[in-house]
Design an enzyme around this catalytic site. Structure first.
Site, short mmCIF file in Angstrom:
data_model
loop_
_atom_site.label_atom_id
_atom_site.label_comp_id
_atom_site.label_asym_id
_atom_site.label_seq_id
_atom_site.Cartn_x
_atom_site.Cartn_y
_atom_site.Cartn_z
CB CYS A 1 24.26 29.07 39.19
SG CYS A 1 24.05 27.44 40.23
CD GLN A 2 20.82 30.80 32.13
OE1 GLN A 2 20.15 29.70 32.45
NE2 GLN A 2 20.92 31.33 31.10
#
Length: 142
Positions: free
Chosen positions: A54-55
Site C-alpha cells: 500500500c502506498q
C-alpha cells in the site's frame, strides 16, 4: 453482529453504489465509510501490522472469536481508510474459510478498479491478500 453472508453484503454494497450517478459521489461515500470505520487499538498501529504494497500507511489487525475473524484497521489517507472500511464491511465477522474462499466481485461491479489510481488498486489487492492471509493463519491455529 451481521449474519449476512459475504455475497449478501457485496450485493448490498453494489446496490448502495448504484444510487450514485458519478464517481465524485462514490468517492464521497467511500470517504464517509472511512469515517465510520471502528478505530484500531493504538497498540496495533505497529510496523508489523502495516499492509505491504500500500502506498499509504494501512494498519490491519485480525482477531479470531467464536469461529469468526474480526478486522480493525486504520490508514493515514482518507480514501484508503474508506477502501479498507469497505473490505472490513464485507469480510469482518465471517468464518475464516469463507474469507479465504471469497470471490470479491463487488470491487469490479461497482467500478472501483477502473476508478482507482494504479497504486491504490495495487493497495486494494494487497489489502484483500493480507485479510485472506490473516484468515488462513488464524484458521490454521484453531
Amino acid at each position: 453482529m451481521s449474519t449476512m453472508t459475504i455475497n449478501e453484503i457485496q450485493e448490498e454494497l453494489i446496490e448502495d453504489f448504484s444510487f450514485f450517478d458519478d464517481w465524485m459521489a462514490k468517492y464521497e461515500y467511500i470517504i464517509q465509510l472511512g469515517k465510520e470505520l471502528p478505530l484500531i487499538d493504538e497498540a496495533h498501529k505497529i510496523d508489523d501490522l502495516l499492509i505491504k504494497g500500500c502506498q499509504s500507511r494501512v494498519w490491519l489487525h485480525a482477531a479470531y472469536t467464536d469461529d469468526k475473524v474480526f478486522f480493525t484497521a486504520d490508514s493515514d489517507a482518507i480514501i484508503t481508510k474508506g477502501l479498507v472500511s469497505l473490505m472490513i464491511k464485507v469480510l469482518s465477522g465471517q468464518r475464516a474459510e469463507d474469507i479465504v474462499n471469497a470471490n470479491l466481485y463487488f470491487i469490479d461491479d461497482i467500478g472501483l478498479k477502473e476508478h482507482l489510481s494504479p497504486t491504490r488498486a495495487n493497495g486494494l489487492v494487497a489489502m484483500v491478500k493480507q485479510m485472506k492471509l490473516y484468515a488462513l493463519a488464524l484458521n490454521a491455529k484453531q
